[in-house]
Design a protein around this motif. Structure first.
Motif, PDB file in Angstrom:
ATOM      1  N   ASN A 260      -3.319  14.843   5.973  1.00  0.00           N
ATOM      2  CA  ASN A 260      -4.404  15.734   6.387  1.00  0.00           C
ATOM      3  C   ASN A 260      -4.116  16.372   7.742  1.00  0.00           C
ATOM      4  O   ASN A 260      -4.541  17.487   8.013  1.00  0.00           O
ATOM      5  N   MET A 261      -3.388  15.647   8.584  1.00  0.00           N
ATOM      6  CA  MET A 261      -3.060  16.199   9.908  1.00  0.00           C
ATOM      7  C   MET A 261      -1.674  16.830   9.914  1.00  0.00           C
ATOM      8  O   MET A 261      -1.479  17.861  10.536  1.00  0.00           O
TER       9      MET A 261
ATOM     10  N   LYS B 194      -6.458  19.601   1.121  1.00  0.00           N
ATOM     11  CA  LYS B 194      -5.350  18.653   0.932  1.00  0.00           C
ATOM     12  C   LYS B 194      -5.725  17.719  -0.201  1.00  0.00           C
ATOM     13  O   LYS B 194      -6.915  17.495  -0.455  1.00  0.00           O
TER      14      LYS B 194
ATOM     15  N   TRP C  61     -10.935   6.098   4.662  1.00  0.00           N
ATOM     16  CA  TRP C  61     -11.230   4.711   5.018  1.00  0.00           C
ATOM     17  C   TRP C  61     -11.522   4.550   6.519  1.00  0.00           C
ATOM     18  O   TRP C  61     -11.812   3.466   6.980  1.00  0.00           O
TER      19      TRP C  61
ATOM     20  N   LEU D   6      -1.011  11.195   2.270  1.00  0.00           N
ATOM     21  CA  LEU D   6      -2.264  11.769   2.773  1.00  0.00           C
ATOM     22  C   LEU D   6      -1.966  13.140   3.387  1.00  0.00           C
ATOM     23  O   LEU D   6      -2.137  14.153   2.756  1.00  0.00           O
TER      24      LEU D   6
ATOM     25  N   PHE E 260      -6.238  -6.215   7.265  1.00  0.00           N
ATOM     26  CA  PHE E 260      -6.425  -6.773   5.920  1.00  0.00           C
ATOM     27  C   PHE E 260      -7.829  -7.362   5.746  1.00  0.00           C
ATOM     28  O   PHE E 260      -8.317  -8.052   6.653  1.00  0.00           O
ATOM     29  N   PRO E 261      -8.545  -7.148   4.608  1.00  0.00           N
ATOM     30  CA  PRO E 261      -8.086  -6.418   3.421  1.00  0.00           C
ATOM     31  C   PRO E 261      -8.409  -4.930   3.453  1.00  0.00           C
ATOM     32  O   PRO E 261      -8.275  -4.263   2.435  1.00  0.00           O
ATOM     33  N   GLN E 262      -8.844  -4.425   4.591  1.00  0.00           N
ATOM     34  CA  GLN E 262      -9.144  -2.991   4.683  1.00  0.00           C
ATOM     35  C   GLN E 262      -7.845  -2.178   4.729  1.00  0.00           C
ATOM     36  O   GLN E 262      -6.801  -2.684   5.140  1.00  0.00           O
ATOM     37  N   PRO E 263      -7.916  -0.900   4.375  1.00  0.00           N
ATOM     38  CA  PRO E 263      -6.765  -0.002   4.564  1.00  0.00           C
ATOM     39  C   PRO E 263      -6.420   0.096   6.056  1.00  0.00           C
ATOM     40  O   PRO E 263      -7.280  -0.161   6.914  1.00  0.00           O
TER      41      PRO E 263
ATOM     42  N   ASN F 281       0.858  -1.190   0.000  1.00  0.00           N
ATOM     43  CA  ASN F 281       0.000   0.000   0.000  1.00  0.00           C
ATOM     44  C   ASN F 281       0.895   1.241   0.000  1.00  0.00           C
ATOM     45  O   ASN F 281       1.797   1.364   0.842  1.00  0.00           O
ATOM     46  N   LEU F 282       0.614   2.135  -0.930  1.00  0.00           N
ATOM     47  CA  LEU F 282       1.317   3.424  -1.007  1.00  0.00           C
ATOM     48  C   LEU F 282       0.314   4.539  -0.761  1.00  0.00           C
ATOM     49  O   LEU F 282      -0.785   4.506  -1.327  1.00  0.00           O
ATOM     50  N   ALA F 283       0.687   5.512   0.055  1.00  0.00           N
ATOM     51  CA  ALA F 283      -0.247   6.616   0.279  1.00  0.00           C
ATOM     52  C   ALA F 283       0.482   7.872   0.706  1.00  0.00           C
ATOM     53  O   ALA F 283       1.399   7.837   1.531  1.00  0.00           O
TER      54      ALA F 283
ATOM     55  N   ASN G 248      -5.954  -3.857  -1.905  1.00  0.00           N
ATOM     56  CA  ASN G 248      -5.978  -5.100  -1.122  1.00  0.00           C
ATOM     57  C   ASN G 248      -7.132  -6.001  -1.551  1.00  0.00           C
ATOM     58  O   ASN G 248      -7.028  -7.220  -1.460  1.00  0.00           O
TER      59      ASN G 248
ATOM     60  N   ASN H 241      -5.222  13.737  -1.251  1.00  0.00           N
ATOM     61  CA  ASN H 241      -4.781  12.413  -0.795  1.00  0.00           C
ATOM     62  C   ASN H 241      -4.543  11.539  -2.016  1.00  0.00           C
ATOM     63  O   ASN H 241      -5.410  11.427  -2.883  1.00  0.00           O
ATOM     64  N   LEU H 242      -3.361  10.911  -2.049  1.00  0.00           N
ATOM     65  CA  LEU H 242      -3.014   9.958  -3.118  1.00  0.00           C
ATOM     66  C   LEU H 242      -2.834   8.591  -2.481  1.00  0.00           C
ATOM     67  O   LEU H 242      -2.175   8.475  -1.446  1.00  0.00           O
ATOM     68  N   ALA H 243      -3.380   7.562  -3.103  1.00  0.00           N
ATOM     69  CA  ALA H 243      -3.177   6.226  -2.541  1.00  0.00           C
ATOM     70  C   ALA H 243      -3.323   5.158  -3.605  1.00  0.00           C
ATOM     71  O   ALA H 243      -4.222   5.199  -4.446  1.00  0.00           O
ATOM     72  N   SER H 244      -2.406   4.191  -3.559  1.00  0.00           N
ATOM     73  CA  SER H 244      -2.495   2.963  -4.342  1.00  0.00           C
ATOM     74  C   SER H 244      -2.532   1.827  -3.328  1.00  0.00           C
ATOM     75  O   SER H 244      -1.522   1.525  -2.687  1.00  0.00           O
ATOM     76  N   LEU H 245      -3.710   1.238  -3.131  1.00  0.00           N
ATOM     77  CA  LEU H 245      -3.887   0.216  -2.090  1.00  0.00           C
ATOM     78  C   LEU H 245      -4.125  -1.134  -2.768  1.00  0.00           C
ATOM     79  O   LEU H 245      -3.225  -1.933  -2.915  1.00  0.00           O
TER      80      LEU H 245
ATOM     81  N   TRP I 288      -6.229   2.425   7.923  1.00  0.00           N
ATOM     82  CA  TRP I 288      -6.920   3.501   8.642  1.00  0.00           C
ATOM     83  C   TRP I 288      -8.341   3.118   9.019  1.00  0.00           C
ATOM     84  O   TRP I 288      -9.059   3.899   9.637  1.00  0.00           O
ATOM     85  N   ALA I 289      -8.773   1.928   8.612  1.00  0.00           N
ATOM     86  CA  ALA I 289     -10.089   1.411   9.011  1.00  0.00           C
ATOM     87  C   ALA I 289      -9.974   0.899  10.447  1.00  0.00           C
ATOM     88  O   ALA I 289      -8.876   0.813  11.012  1.00  0.00           O
ATOM     89  N   PRO I 290     -11.104   0.536  11.092  1.00  0.00           N
ATOM     90  CA  PRO I 290     -11.001  -0.039  12.440  1.00  0.00           C
ATOM     91  C   PRO I 290     -10.194  -1.344  12.434  1.00  0.00           C
ATOM     92  O   PRO I 290     -10.275  -2.124  11.482  1.00  0.00           O
TER      93      PRO I 290
ATOM     94  N   ARG J 291       1.490  -5.290   3.292  1.00  0.00           N
ATOM     95  CA  ARG J 291       0.231  -5.806   3.831  1.00  0.00           C
ATOM     96  C   ARG J 291       0.203  -7.333   3.737  1.00  0.00           C
ATOM     97  O   ARG J 291       0.673  -7.910   2.754  1.00  0.00           O
TER      98      ARG J 291
END
Lengths: 144, 144
Positions: free
Chosen positions: A87-88, B79, B111, A85, A106-109, A81-83, B87, B81-85, A111-113, A99
């Motif tokens: 925002n903060m 902002k 996410w 972001l 997995f398979p969520q990003p 996974n490349l990102a 999964n 956000n760029l992402a290549s995920l 940043w998911a729960p 991953r």
């Protein structure tokens, strides 16, 4: 843009520095359940990839790609996974995340729960940092 | 790698195609609360950026960068956000997401759990797709 007085990536490296040159640094990220997680942090305070000129963009992505390749060869993840972001912390940095099917999201990003704990180590992790340094030293000998 | 029989980005465009050339396509993503969200989808079935050769990587990122610039100029997001995920759909695609303080997840990544609804439209959205097409046609006239 100049260094931000309150920007944590201007004030601090952001983690253990594995490699650096005049433009950027590669950081080992200390994130539970994510051994091998790296960040490529641009040294100057810019917010977006499109704030860099074409040569700097290409250099940044060449380093991201080199880290990705070492992660793939060393850890054999299910996916990379490349990102970018920010925002903060609006200071250009790329997450380069190996991953695995048994990682915390997995398979969520990531940043998911969280769905599970995930292992603390992976086969190959012991040599990973040395391999990243070696690959980048070889690719960019002028940085030494 | 050949086309995947069960890969949804091999079988379908993945959204409304704004622009395409022989290598990739730019898609308008229909995601509630995220007007302007685009994806750059590689046409061939490859999983990772590092599966592409250097010229294809550079082309892919040049298109991502052009979309980013048009989003910035047109929508003035807080902002990008760029992402290549990939999964779940391991077919190379880049999310290019304009982020705003009042969008459904800001400052979290998209996410994370939703925090608010976010507006359905943004000033500038009306011309966005035409501007993306125009920018890419100008940058890559050989694609026409």
């Amino acid at each position: 843009m100049t260094a931000g007085k309150h920007c944590e990536l201007c004030l601090n490296p952001g983690g253990h520095v594995l490699w650096n040159d005049a433009k950027l640094r590669v950081i080992a990220v200390d994130e539970p359940g994510y051994p091998g997680f790296c960040r490529v942090v641009w040294n100057n305070h810019v917010a977006e990839m499109s704030d860099l000129d074409a040569a700097d963009q290409a250099h940044c992505m060449a380093v991201v790609n080199a880290v990705e390749l070492v992660l793939r060869e060393t850890l054999h993840p299910a996916k990379i996974n490349l990102a970018s972001l920010g925002n903060m912390v609006a200071h250009l940095h790329w997450h380069v995340i190996p991953r695995f099917h048994d990682d915390p999201h997995f398979p969520q990003p990531i940043w998911a729960p969280r769905e599970r704990q995930g292992p603390g180590e992976r086969p190959g992790c012991g040599n990973l940092h040395a391999f990243i340094r070696h690959r980048l030293d070889k690719l960019f000998p002028e940085a030494r």
